[in-house]
Motif scaffolding. Structure first.
Motif, PDB file in Angstrom:
ATOM      1  N   LEU A  32       0.801  -1.224   0.000  1.00 31.78           N
ATOM      2  CA  LEU A  32       0.000   0.000   0.000  1.00 31.78           C
ATOM      3  C   LEU A  32       0.832   1.272   0.000  1.00 31.78           C
ATOM      4  O   LEU A  32       0.284   2.372   0.125  1.00 31.78           O
ATOM      5  CB  LEU A  32      -0.915   0.007   1.235  1.00 31.78           C
ATOM      6  N   ARG A  33       2.138   1.162  -0.141  1.00 33.08           N
ATOM      7  CA  ARG A  33       2.999   2.333   0.054  1.00 33.08           C
ATOM      8  C   ARG A  33       2.771   3.445  -0.957  1.00 33.08           C
ATOM      9  O   ARG A  33       3.144   4.592  -0.700  1.00 33.08           O
ATOM     10  CB  ARG A  33       4.464   1.898   0.056  1.00 33.08           C
ATOM     11  N   ARG A  34       2.176   3.110  -2.085  1.00 33.68           N
ATOM     12  CA  ARG A  34       1.876   4.161  -3.063  1.00 33.68           C
ATOM     13  C   ARG A  34       0.585   4.901  -2.724  1.00 33.68           C
ATOM     14  O   ARG A  34       0.251   5.885  -3.386  1.00 33.68           O
ATOM     15  CB  ARG A  34       1.814   3.550  -4.464  1.00 33.68           C
ATOM     16  N   MET A  35      -0.105   4.438  -1.705  1.00 30.34           N
ATOM     17  CA  MET A  35      -1.328   5.091  -1.237  1.00 30.34           C
ATOM     18  C   MET A  35      -0.978   5.834   0.046  1.00 30.34           C
ATOM     19  O   MET A  35      -1.276   5.398   1.154  1.00 30.34           O
ATOM     20  CB  MET A  35      -2.420   4.042  -1.000  1.00 30.34           C
ATOM     21  N   SER A  36      -0.313   6.970  -0.097  1.00 39.24           N
ATOM     22  CA  SER A  36       0.311   7.608   1.064  1.00 39.24           C
ATOM     23  C   SER A  36       0.012   9.100   1.193  1.00 39.24           C
ATOM     24  O   SER A  36       0.650   9.790   1.991  1.00 39.24           O
ATOM     25  CB  SER A  36       1.824   7.403   1.000  1.00 39.24           C
ATOM     26  N   ALA A  37      -0.935   9.598   0.433  1.00 42.09           N
ATOM     27  CA  ALA A  37      -1.244  11.035   0.489  1.00 42.09           C
ATOM     28  C   ALA A  37      -1.802  11.414   1.858  1.00 42.09           C
ATOM     29  O   ALA A  37      -2.576  10.656   2.462  1.00 42.09           O
ATOM     30  CB  ALA A  37      -2.234  11.409  -0.602  1.00 42.09           C
ATOM     31  N   VAL A  38      -1.394  12.580   2.353  1.00 39.80           N
ATOM     32  CA  VAL A  38      -1.878  13.112   3.629  1.00 39.80           C
ATOM     33  C   VAL A  38      -2.496  14.477   3.366  1.00 39.80           C
ATOM     34  O   VAL A  38      -1.842  15.366   2.832  1.00 39.80           O
ATOM     35  CB  VAL A  38      -0.736  13.233   4.654  1.00 39.80           C
ATOM     36  N   GLU A  39      -3.769  14.641   3.730  1.00 43.09           N
ATOM     37  CA  GLU A  39      -4.469  15.907   3.532  1.00 43.09           C
ATOM     38  C   GLU A  39      -5.101  16.340   4.849  1.00 43.09           C
ATOM     39  O   GLU A  39      -5.731  15.526   5.533  1.00 43.09           O
ATOM     40  CB  GLU A  39      -5.536  15.770   2.451  1.00 43.09           C
ATOM     41  N   VAL A  40      -4.952  17.618   5.182  1.00 44.06           N
ATOM     42  CA  VAL A  40      -5.509  18.150   6.426  1.00 44.06           C
ATOM     43  C   VAL A  40      -6.461  19.279   6.085  1.00 44.06           C
ATOM     44  O   VAL A  40      -6.090  20.246   5.414  1.00 44.06           O
ATOM     45  CB  VAL A  40      -4.402  18.654   7.371  1.00 44.06           C
ATOM     46  N   GLN A  41      -7.697  19.169   6.540  1.00 45.16           N
ATOM     47  CA  GLN A  41      -8.692  20.196   6.286  1.00 45.16           C
ATOM     48  C   GLN A  41      -8.534  21.355   7.275  1.00 45.16           C
ATOM     49  O   GLN A  41      -7.825  21.258   8.277  1.00 45.16           O
ATOM     50  CB  GLN A  41     -10.098  19.586   6.413  1.00 45.16           C
ATOM     51  N   SER A  42      -9.232  22.420   7.003  1.00 45.01           N
ATOM     52  CA  SER A  42      -9.119  23.613   7.844  1.00 45.01           C
ATOM     53  C   SER A  42      -9.622  23.365   9.265  1.00 45.01           C
ATOM     54  O   SER A  42      -9.215  24.054  10.206  1.00 45.01           O
ATOM     55  CB  SER A  42      -9.908  24.774   7.212  1.00 45.01           C
ATOM     56  N   GLY A  91      -8.951  20.712  10.923  1.00 44.17           N
ATOM     57  CA  GLY A  91      -8.005  19.823  11.583  1.00 44.17           C
ATOM     58  C   GLY A  91      -8.231  18.354  11.329  1.00 44.17           C
ATOM     59  O   GLY A  91      -7.462  17.516  11.822  1.00 44.17           O
ATOM     60  N   VAL A  92      -9.243  17.994  10.567  1.00 45.95           N
ATOM     61  CA  VAL A  92      -9.473  16.586  10.228  1.00 45.95           C
ATOM     62  C   VAL A  92      -8.481  16.175   9.141  1.00 45.95           C
ATOM     63  O   VAL A  92      -8.375  16.837   8.106  1.00 45.95           O
ATOM     64  CB  VAL A  92     -10.912  16.356   9.759  1.00 45.95           C
ATOM     65  N   ALA A  93      -7.747  15.100   9.397  1.00 49.21           N
ATOM     66  CA  ALA A  93      -6.705  14.640   8.478  1.00 49.21           C
ATOM     67  C   ALA A  93      -7.104  13.315   7.852  1.00 49.21           C
ATOM     68  O   ALA A  93      -7.516  12.384   8.556  1.00 49.21           O
ATOM     69  CB  ALA A  93      -5.383  14.487   9.216  1.00 49.21           C
ATOM     70  N   THR A  94      -6.976  13.236   6.541  1.00 46.09           N
ATOM     71  CA  THR A  94      -7.234  12.007   5.803  1.00 46.09           C
ATOM     72  C   THR A  94      -5.931  11.555   5.172  1.00 46.09           C
ATOM     73  O   THR A  94      -5.198  12.362   4.590  1.00 46.09           O
ATOM     74  CB  THR A  94      -8.297  12.233   4.717  1.00 46.09           C
ATOM     75  N   MET A  95      -5.634  10.260   5.298  1.00 45.36           N
ATOM     76  CA  MET A  95      -4.360   9.769   4.775  1.00 45.36           C
ATOM     77  C   MET A  95      -4.486   8.332   4.280  1.00 45.36           C
ATOM     78  O   MET A  95      -5.265   7.532   4.804  1.00 45.36           O
ATOM     79  CB  MET A  95      -3.259   9.863   5.830  1.00 45.36           C
ATOM     80  N   GLY A  96      -3.725   8.035   3.232  1.00 47.57           N
ATOM     81  CA  GLY A  96      -3.675   6.686   2.710  1.00 47.57           C
ATOM     82  C   GLY A  96      -3.035   5.744   3.708  1.00 47.57           C
ATOM     83  O   GLY A  96      -2.163   6.134   4.495  1.00 47.57           O
ATOM     84  N   ALA A  97      -3.439   4.478   3.664  1.00 44.18           N
ATOM     85  CA  ALA A  97      -2.965   3.500   4.640  1.00 44.18           C
ATOM     86  C   ALA A  97      -1.478   3.199   4.491  1.00 44.18           C
ATOM     87  O   ALA A  97      -0.866   2.652   5.409  1.00 44.18           O
ATOM     88  CB  ALA A  97      -3.764   2.211   4.511  1.00 44.18           C
ATOM     89  N   GLY A  98      -0.883   3.558   3.350  1.00 42.17           N
ATOM     90  CA  GLY A  98       0.538   3.304   3.156  1.00 42.17           C
ATOM     91  C   GLY A  98       1.439   4.437   3.591  1.00 42.17           C
ATOM     92  O   GLY A  98       2.655   4.367   3.411  1.00 42.17           O
ATOM     93  N   ALA A  99       0.885   5.479   4.188  1.00 39.23           N
ATOM     94  CA  ALA A  99       1.699   6.633   4.585  1.00 39.23           C
ATOM     95  C   ALA A  99       2.647   6.254   5.717  1.00 39.23           C
ATOM     96  O   ALA A  99       2.207   5.772   6.762  1.00 39.23           O
ATOM     97  CB  ALA A  99       0.806   7.786   5.017  1.00 39.23           C
ATOM     98  N   PRO A 100       3.957   6.497   5.544  1.00 34.92           N
ATOM     99  CA  PRO A 100       4.881   6.300   6.661  1.00 34.92           C
ATOM    100  C   PRO A 100       4.758   7.461   7.631  1.00 34.92           C
ATOM    101  O   PRO A 100       4.275   8.541   7.276  1.00 34.92           O
ATOM    102  CB  PRO A 100       6.253   6.276   5.976  1.00 34.92           C
ATOM    103  N   LEU A 101       5.207   7.252   8.851  1.00 33.08           N
ATOM    104  CA  LEU A 101       5.055   8.286   9.858  1.00 33.08           C
ATOM    105  C   LEU A 101       5.780   9.572   9.494  1.00 33.08           C
ATOM    106  O   LEU A 101       5.355  10.656   9.896  1.00 33.08           O
ATOM    107  CB  LEU A 101       5.528   7.779  11.220  1.00 33.08           C
ATOM    108  N   ARG A 102       6.860   9.487   8.724  1.00 26.81           N
ATOM    109  CA  ARG A 102       7.520  10.715   8.266  1.00 26.81           C
ATOM    110  C   ARG A 102       6.532  11.586   7.490  1.00 26.81           C
ATOM    111  O   ARG A 102       6.457  12.808   7.716  1.00 26.81           O
ATOM    112  CB  ARG A 102       8.731  10.385   7.384  1.00 26.81           C
ATOM    113  N   ASP A 103       5.773  10.989   6.589  1.00 28.72           N
ATOM    114  CA  ASP A 103       4.803  11.747   5.799  1.00 28.72           C
ATOM    115  C   ASP A 103       3.619  12.196   6.645  1.00 28.72           C
ATOM    116  O   ASP A 103       3.069  13.291   6.449  1.00 28.72           O
ATOM    117  CB  ASP A 103       4.316  10.908   4.621  1.00 28.72           C
TER     118      ASP A 103
END
Length: 478
Positions: free
Chosen positions: A124-134, A136-148
């Motif tokens: 799943l590492r290619r599914m790693s996008a992290v988005e934060v709404q105004s 404060g709700v954050a949506t992220m792909g299950a492959g996101a490493p903690l650095r991202d």
């Protein structure tokens, strides 16, 4: 997973390897070559947006390997480099009930469960996008490493409590509960989960939330990765990013009992803004250090460290205290991103250890072995034991037993770790943390899940009645 995989896990933990890791990998590759004959791999490759790699394909060797090189003898029959939930769905539909399936996020499963021997790894590492709404709700792909993850929320001036190593994936952290350096102030990672997207064993996509699927939502918060389906996306509530202080206080060898005794009473009385572990390392004369994070400025942290030193009666030989912003503080604890060979296990302290001398004695003459005590309490204990699947809410601390190893030393190191684990058990340390998974942990299901075990097994059977995602320590096993 097959009985062969169960036997392999047990052999790795209890018997010396008869050949080196490369030899075992070659043998595993040849035995895996005939697996998956019932899966139409060509059709799956055509239906995926991401790549499907088979043994012999360029990139397969790198793609199949997980963080711990001692697991390099786990050779999947294929690696699906998923780029979307649709890819995950297609892979599950094509391979379910034919070969073992496992999702791989960071690949830090201690015994390599995210690389199913003879099975399909859904990378799943290619599914790693992290988005934060105004808000404060954050949506992220299950492959996101903690650095991202940390980088993404920090850009929005927010924070999310999670683990330490930057290459660990958010999926494994969250699904096992998610302990970390901010937990006493902000709680576990799973406490911030508000929703998820998951592919089930029958290839459906579910939107998981407290309102839509209350039992499944409960189970995903501490029930362990791989037990209910493949989560492809997480949604978290975050907090404003605070100013932080990081610190390390090192003590001279031979003072472990004094420091451990002082640390226990000190952290129990400390404000929840303070998190600090006690890291004890073996040798002819064991040594220890206390490292941690304080939510607030160093001017408020230093008096607390002075108190620890006063309680111990031991003059430290190292003291580092630094003010840092959120991302920089998380990087302070991140360690090396390089692959590391190790053997590890865990125990849980329900209350303070009554004999620090006895704990210290377990490390005498055992160089390279560490007992790392991470305190719970604070916000972790604000949540009920059965309010989420994570059961250790009222415990005092988690204990990780960790030792570096090589292919040549693996059997000996494994025996040493087992001896330390047994020694801690004799001192009253019970339970275990599922994210430090260990097939040799006695009564592992009860140890990991305690009073939540039966409900978790019921949820696992509801969503995976045929054991599509079964593995040696899976909840569909009775």
């Amino acid at each position: 997973m097959s009985e062969e995989m169960v036997t392999m896990a047990r052999n790795r933990l209890f018997h010396a390897p008869t050949v080196g890791t490369e030899g075992r990998a070659a043998h595993a590759a040849s035995s895996a070559a005939h697996r998956g004959a019932k899966v139409d791999w060509d059709r799956l490759r055509q239906r995926m947006r991401g790549a499907l790699l088979r043994p012999g394909d360029p990139g397969f060797e790198d793609a199949r390997k997980v963080f711990n090189p001692l697991n390099d003898d786990h050779v999947p029959v294929a690696v699906a480099q998923c780029e979307s939930t649709s890819d995950v769905r297609e892979a599950v539909r094509a391979a379910a009930n034919h070969v073992p399936l496992a999702a791989r996020s960071g690949g830090h499963s201690y015994v390599g469960y995210s690389a199913p021997h003879g099975g399909l790894t859904l990378d799943l590492r290619r599914m790693s996008a992290v988005e934060v709404q105004s808000n404060g709700v954050a949506t992220m792909g299950a492959g996101a490493p903690l650095r991202d993850v940390y980088g993404g929320v920090a850009q929005a001036n927010r924070c999310l409590p999670a683990g330490s190593c930057f290459t660990v994936g958010i999926a494994g952290v969250t699904l096992g509960g998610g302990i970390g350096v901010l937990q006493r102030r902000f709680g576990l990672t799973c406490d911030h989960l508000v929703g998820a997207e998951m592919v089930t064993a029958d290839g459906r996509t579910l939107t998981v939330s407290a309102a839509r699927t209350p039992d499944l939502f409960w189970a995903l918060r501490g029930g362990g990765g791989g037990n209910f389906g493949i989560v492809t996306q997480f949604t978290f509530a975050t907090d404003p990013a605070p100013a932080l202080t990081v610190f390390v206080v090192g003590f001279p060898p031979g003072k472990v009992p004094e420091v451990l005794s002082a640390w226990q009473s000190w952290i129990s009385a400390a404000p929840r803004e303070l998190w600090a572990n006690c890291n004890m390392t073996g040798g002819d004369v064991p040594s220890c250090r206390v490292a941690g994070c304080f939510v607030g400025p160093s001017s408020s942290c230093n008096p607390l460290l002075d108190d620890l030193i006063s309680r111990s009666g031991v003059l430290p030989n190292r003291r580092t205290v630094q003010d840092r912003e959120f991302f920089s503080a998380m990087r302070f604890f991140s360690g090396s991103p390089e692959r590391q060979s190790f053997v590890a296990s865990s125990r849980i302290l329900s209350e303070q250890a009554s004999s620090p001398d006895a704990v210290a004695s377990l490390l005498v003459g055992r160089p390279g072995v560490s007992i790392i005590l991470d305190p719970l309490g604070g916000a972790v204990a604000d949540v009920g034991v059965q309010q989420t699947a994570f059961p250790h809410r009222k415990a005092f601390a988690t204990a990780q037993i960790y030792a570096s190893a090589t292919a040549a030393s693996e059997a000996e190191v494994t025996r040493t770790v087992r001896d330390v684990v047994a020694g801690l058990a004799s001192l009253g340390f019970g339970g275990g943390y599922v994210n430090y998974i260990d097939p040799a942990l006695p009564d592992w299901a009860q140890a990991y899940y305690g009073p939540n075990l039966q409900r978790l097994r019921s949820v696992a059977h509801d969503y995976d009645p045929d054991g599509v995602f079964d593995f040696p320590q899976g909840l569909t096993r009775t």
